[in-house]
Design an enzyme around this catalytic site. Sequence first.
Site, mmCIF file in Angstrom:
data_model
loop_
_atom_site.group_PDB
_atom_site.id
_atom_site.type_symbol
_atom_site.label_atom_id
_atom_site.label_comp_id
_atom_site.label_asym_id
_atom_site.label_seq_id
_atom_site.Cartn_x
_atom_site.Cartn_y
_atom_site.Cartn_z
ATOM 1 N N SER A 100 -70.674 16.524 -62.106
ATOM 2 C CA SER A 100 -70.865 15.311 -61.811
ATOM 3 C C SER A 100 -72.026 14.597 -62.062
ATOM 4 O O SER A 100 -72.506 14.189 -63.253
ATOM 5 C CB SER A 100 -70.422 15.023 -60.130
ATOM 6 O OG SER A 100 -70.423 13.812 -59.648
ATOM 7 N N ASP A 240 -70.033 8.000 -63.354
ATOM 8 C CA ASP A 240 -71.007 8.838 -63.484
ATOM 9 C C ASP A 240 -70.554 9.991 -64.266
ATOM 10 O O ASP A 240 -69.648 9.768 -65.054
ATOM 11 C CB ASP A 240 -70.967 9.485 -61.816
ATOM 12 C CG ASP A 240 -69.737 10.231 -61.525
ATOM 13 O OD1 ASP A 240 -68.870 9.810 -61.836
ATOM 14 O OD2 ASP A 240 -69.890 11.022 -60.664
ATOM 15 N N ASP A 242 -68.871 12.781 -64.437
ATOM 16 C CA ASP A 242 -67.253 13.108 -64.603
ATOM 17 C C ASP A 242 -66.388 12.066 -64.249
ATOM 18 O O ASP A 242 -65.212 12.482 -64.151
ATOM 19 C CB ASP A 242 -67.456 14.357 -63.587
ATOM 20 C CG ASP A 242 -67.095 14.246 -62.315
ATOM 21 O OD1 ASP A 242 -67.820 13.124 -61.714
ATOM 22 O OD2 ASP A 242 -66.691 15.043 -61.309
ATOM 23 N N ASP A 244 -65.794 10.120 -61.478
ATOM 24 C CA ASP A 244 -64.852 10.047 -60.305
ATOM 25 C C ASP A 244 -65.445 8.902 -59.446
ATOM 26 O O ASP A 244 -65.011 8.759 -58.516
ATOM 27 C CB ASP A 244 -64.813 11.362 -59.474
ATOM 28 C CG ASP A 244 -66.099 11.989 -59.186
ATOM 29 O OD1 ASP A 244 -67.124 11.495 -59.399
ATOM 30 O OD2 ASP A 244 -65.942 13.151 -58.290
#
Length: 459
Positions: A100, A240, A242, A244
């Site tokens: 992440s 960010d 990833d 999400d």
Amino acid sequence: MGVLFGTDGVRGVANRELTPELAFRLGRAGAYVLAEKTGKKTVLVGRDTRASGDMLEAALVAGITSAGLNVCLLGVLPTPAVAFLTRARGAAGGIVISASHNPAEDNGIKFFGPDGYKLPDALEEEIENLVLGSMERIPSPTGAGVGRAYSCAEAVEEYLEHVRRIGPPTLKGMKIAVDCAHGAAYALAPTLLEGLGAKVIPLGVEPDGHNINDGCGSTKPHRLSLLVKETGADLGLAFDGDADRLIGVDGRGEVADGDVVIWGCARYLKAHRRLKEDTVVVTVMSNLGLKRALQAENIRVLETRVGDRYVLEAMLKSGACLGGEQSGHIIFLDHNTTGDGLITAMMLLRLLVETGQRLEDLNRSLVRYPQLLENVRVRDKGRVMQSPELLAAIEAEKARLGEEGRVLVRPSGTEPVIRVMVEALDPEKARSVLDSLVDVIRGIEEGGELAAAAQGSWS
């Protein structure tokens, strides 16, 4: 919380804590458990742009196929896209290789069930017990029984089409700066926005395997803020690593965090009678101003611990369709089973287009309490948090603020730090309370270090 699985999968420094050997065992055990629970034989695997993703993907896929399951390789794709496609394609489960918003040297492995939700604790525990113990009961087929891995690159368009339908019909005439953090959305986000007619000014779209989240993205929006002001963009969108999470930047270069997005989307959905149960779920980190503003709009606010899994639990229990965190991790349950930065962007842009607002109008309309946050590094979070001295100090400072503010002191779930947050109508009082609590924590930590040193000298 288990030994391996934290609040968001298994994480660690790649090739140190998160080794290929561990990835292989996770793949093998995870495939076995998912196949046993679902009777299905295909697992979807996606990853972000970290260099270690190649290594971990190879090991993970070897583990999955050794257990007799097939792997649909999605390549570099946002975490929420894997969740969506796992459900849409009827797979046994989905696995994401990503850390992440963490630095490039970190990586992680996160599982989704066939319903697109993160695995429940019981299944994570079952996988963990296999990984840490004996895996003799997992079959090792030979010949035609060995699983195969194949590319599923065409699935990207399936996810993009789903996201497009959520946004406005067109963004023609809009200039949008987009920071993709050199991460999983580096190609998808510009493609999505340009396809809707927007002029895109890209940032963080040149991943080299080592620059993910490096001075950019939703956790560091300062470069995007400068870009918006320099180019005269209507707004900026920051994802960010990833994708999400989403953080906005308005036309003045001011950050519009997750609280602002929740504020706008909650009112928009309620006006269209789509805010289920007239309820929004937020965490203890959301600004007190957001909670009071939503309540003034007759919107019920439920508050949870920090972490998207707790937000999701409260949403499912209450029937709410909107919930999220100040960090920009926002869940629209009518559209996906987890936080989704691209869906959040589409919802935000839809409400701006349909209402004729600018993001700065929305940003100004939410009156926030001044909020201060400081992270204090400690050696033993549990010892500090249980200290009678700290507990007494927290109660004293809460009494000092009364109804004009609040105090939140909590240990980080991922780092050796205590997070101290103070909100108050009076910024000077907020600073005074924060400094006082930080001094107490540092004093406790120094006392522990002295005690440890003294014990070491006598041993």
